[in-house]
Design a protein around this motif. Structure first.
Motif, mmCIF file in Angstrom:
data_model
loop_
_atom_site.group_PDB
_atom_site.id
_atom_site.type_symbol
_atom_site.label_atom_id
_atom_site.label_comp_id
_atom_site.label_asym_id
_atom_site.label_seq_id
_atom_site.Cartn_x
_atom_site.Cartn_y
_atom_site.Cartn_z
ATOM 1 N N GLU A 3 0.971 -1.219 -0.073
ATOM 2 C CA GLU A 3 -0.147 -0.440 0.475
ATOM 3 C C GLU A 3 0.680 1.323 -0.333
ATOM 4 O OE1 GLU A 3 -3.402 -0.633 2.145
ATOM 5 O OE2 GLU A 3 -1.949 -1.760 3.697
ATOM 6 N N LYS A 16 -1.013 -0.307 -8.444
ATOM 7 C CA LYS A 16 -0.786 0.390 -8.442
ATOM 8 C C LYS A 16 -1.216 1.503 -8.852
ATOM 9 C CE LYS A 16 4.033 -0.877 -6.636
ATOM 10 N NZ LYS A 16 5.429 -0.952 -6.876
ATOM 11 N N ARG A 17 -2.067 1.644 -9.660
ATOM 12 C CA ARG A 17 -2.437 3.166 -10.817
ATOM 13 C C ARG A 17 -4.484 2.396 -9.768
ATOM 14 N NH1 ARG A 17 -0.155 0.230 -14.869
ATOM 15 N NH2 ARG A 17 -1.768 -0.989 -15.710
ATOM 16 N N GLY A 18 -4.249 1.772 -9.279
ATOM 17 C CA GLY A 18 -5.565 2.031 -8.737
ATOM 18 C C GLY A 18 -7.165 1.481 -8.857
ATOM 19 N N GLU A 46 -9.333 -0.908 -7.379
ATOM 20 C CA GLU A 46 -10.045 -1.014 -6.922
ATOM 21 C C GLU A 46 -11.429 -1.297 -7.055
ATOM 22 O OE1 GLU A 46 -8.585 0.721 -3.419
ATOM 23 O OE2 GLU A 46 -7.301 0.283 -3.762
#
Length: 606
Positions: free
Chosen positions: A199, A463-465, A468
């Motif tokens: 995170e 990491k780029r979201g 989610e």
């Protein structure tokens, strides 16, 4: 005996009838030749004992003393195998005292998945098992030995040694463990730091400090991954001395157990009157015992591949249905990380293998009538524990009940009524799922697919979201033919974070997960693999996948005609066949069998 256990065993015996008979016929032919070195011409024999003493040469040339071959996975970079540095001298001295001779027959490679996880070298890991089997055969091929001792611990090493040993099934064999390192920081704390790093909440300095506190000394890693599952499995098959699997290295008890194993194997050679070749020790019941132990302890899914290859090396044919059927009858009796907070040292302190075996035997959930390498022939003695009395090794009765019910339970009050290992099936193929560490609320997931061909691309998307959301990650082209079937360790923290954030997530792949993976539901080892045009190669981003690990179903919810008409996607990941020695393994990749037939190319498979 539990009826399910009886039924599965009978099925395996019948299924293996021809192949097992053919294997034993080959072994019987080797046994009939007697001690192999007596067949060596003089020049050959002279080469074989050139460095021995005059007395040893005389004894070996006339076959009046047994010669024990030592096969070792020692290297001093890997913590689990570093203790083996001193074993050969301990063994040689103990064998001399018992009236035999011991020679170091050969070393085998030992790579560590913990070092190579997520790196190019990991793509050699699965096939290192087969290389170890081949190396074992080369070490024993000199026809000098009456018995063998096998020194190995970790993921592919023990399966490789065992496959190699079974190819020399006419020799008695004992496996000699090194034991786990002492307890460092808790596995829960280690995993928490890994997720924080994923995170971006801690940096590499903090991560390395955490990892170094977890992996800190000689011995096996203390979580219950493939390495410690190996040790459990070998003991419950009767190839370790009772209670020897989880004794820490560099302790007096560990050294005495090593010396005792050296002396023990001498009792079972063809020169004596209690001949116990490994081909007779490892039979259908012993293999079933290994599956039972795996289920009762929530062990590594890697053994749904390795144990199949081991069994086939002995002419025994098992499949995932055997695991699945036994899982319905075998309760989960331990909570060791990743399906609990405890480590293997706490398991040992709670009663260890002796208590586990006793509990299974008492309730008809284990074959007790197998041939072992103990002084007795059955499994009853494996409820005993080794101890030192005034410096002398002895075995005493183990505890009658768990010394820590939070770590080892009972058949009457198990942690789960089933072993938690299911066959997955549906229109995406056939695979396995381990749910012993998955919370019940996460065991059923229906969500859109996101498709990847490289685990690093999954990490980058995280990491780029882009992850989610509720999602089932489909990771393709990770099978043995595609890239050697590396463990997909980098996915564990990423998917764990998403799950902790409240999303419904799962993984479907034709690859492997780490033996220590746990809380995220998955369907792994899927076959036919994508490189062979398997159905997983037809999945597209946004397709809805229903994964039910309780019922063992995994399906893409696309109209059947539409899905059948799709052309499998080509592999977009490149650069996996060269560099870090991977080009040398092209022939192994090309000839690899399916994951359900052991992902091997060492012998003919269905």
């Amino acid at each position: 005996m539990h009826p399910v256990l009886e039924k599965v065993t009978a099925d395996v015996v019948e299924r293996s009838r021809e192949s097992r008979a053919a294997y034993l016929a080959r072994i019987d032919a080797a046994i009939a030749n007697g001690p192999q070195r007596t067949n060596l011409p003089c020049a050959n024999l002279a080469h074989g004992f050139a460095v021995c003493s005059a007395n040893e040469k005389d004894a070996l040339s006339h076959a009046v003393k047994a010669n024990v071959g030592i096969i070792s996975a020692y290297n001093d970079m890997l913590s689990a195998h570093e203790p083996y540095q001193h074993y050969p001298e301990l063994i040689k001295q103990a064998v001399r005292e018992a009236g035999g001779v011991a020679q170091f027959a050969g070393g085998v490679p030992a790579m560590c998945d913990g070092v190579t996880q997520g790196m190019p070298g990991m793509e050699l890991s699965l096939f290192s098992r087969d290389v170890i089997a081949l190396s074992t055969a080369i070490g024993l091929s000199h026809n000098m030995f009456d018995a063998a001792l096998y020194l190995g611990v970790c993921d592919k090493i023990v399966p490789g040694l065992l496959i190699g040993a079974l190819s020399f099934g006419h020799l008695p064999a004992i496996f000699v463990p090194a034991g786990p390192m002492t307890t460092g920081i808790s596995n829960k704390e280690k995993s928490r730091t890994r997720q924080k790093f994923a995170e971006g909440k801690v940096g590499e300095k903090e991560l390395l400090e955490s990892e170094s506190k977890a992996y800190h000394s000689p011995g096996t890693c203390t979580f219950y991954g493939t390495a410690n599952s190996n040790q459990m499995m070998v003991e419950i098959m009767g190839l370790h001395l009772p209670g020897s699997s989880f004794v820490n290295p560099y302790t007096p008890l560990r050294d005495e157990l090593t010396k005792a194993a050296a002396k023990q194997v001498l009792k079972f050679t063809a020169l004596g009157d209690d001949f116990r070749p490994i081909a007779h020790v490892i039979n259908e019941k012993a293999i079933i015992n290994a599956i039972i132990g795996l289920l009762a302890t929530g062990g590594s899914t890697n053994h749904t591949i390795h144990l199949i290859a081991i069994a086939r090396a002995a002419g025994i044919i098992i499949n995932w249905d055997d695991f699945d059927n036994l899982s319905k009858a075998i309760p989960l009796l331990t909570k060791i990380y990743p399906n609990g907070a405890a480590d293997v040292n706490q398991f040992q302190a709670a009663g260890g293998m002796g208590l586990l075996i006793q509990e299974l035997l008492e309730h008809g959930l284990l074959h007790g009538d197998i041939l072992t390498i103990g002084d007795q022939r059955g499994m009853e003695q494996y409820s005993q524990v080794p101890t030192l009395q005034d410096g002398k090794l002895d075995w005493v009765p183990g505890p009658a009940s768990s010394l820590d019910p939070d770590v080892i339970s009972s058949v009457e009050h198990p942690f789960a009524t089933g072993g938690g290992l299911h066959v997955m099936h549906g229109n995406l193929g056939r695979g396995v799922s381990k749910i012993s560490a998955v919370a019940e609320k996460h065991q059923v997931v229906t969500a859109p697919a996101m498709v990847f061909d490289d685990q690093l691309d999954v990490v980058a998307a995280f990491k780029r979201g882009e992850l989610e959301k509720d999602v089932i990650v489909v990771l393709r082209f990770q099978g043995p033919k595609a890239n050697g079937m590396p463990e997909l360790h980098k996915l564990t923290p990423v998917l764990g974070v998403l799950q902790d954030r409240g999303f419904h997530v799962a993984l479907v792949t034709d690859g492997r997960m780490s033996g220590a993976s746990g809380k995220v539901p998955s369907a792994i080892h899927m076959w036919p693999e994508c490189i062979d045009g398997g159905p997983l190669a037809k999945v597209r981003d946004g397709d809805i996948i229903a994964l039910n690990t309780q019922t063992g179903e995994v399906n893409v919810q696309v109209d059947r005609a539409e899905f059948d008409a799709r052309v499998p996607t080509a592999n977009s990941a490149t650069g996996h066949h060269f560099g870090m020695g991977r080009e040398l393994f092209g022939a192994m990749r090309a000839r690899a069998s399916t994951s359900e037939t052991g992902a091997t190319n060492l012998f003919f498979v269905d």
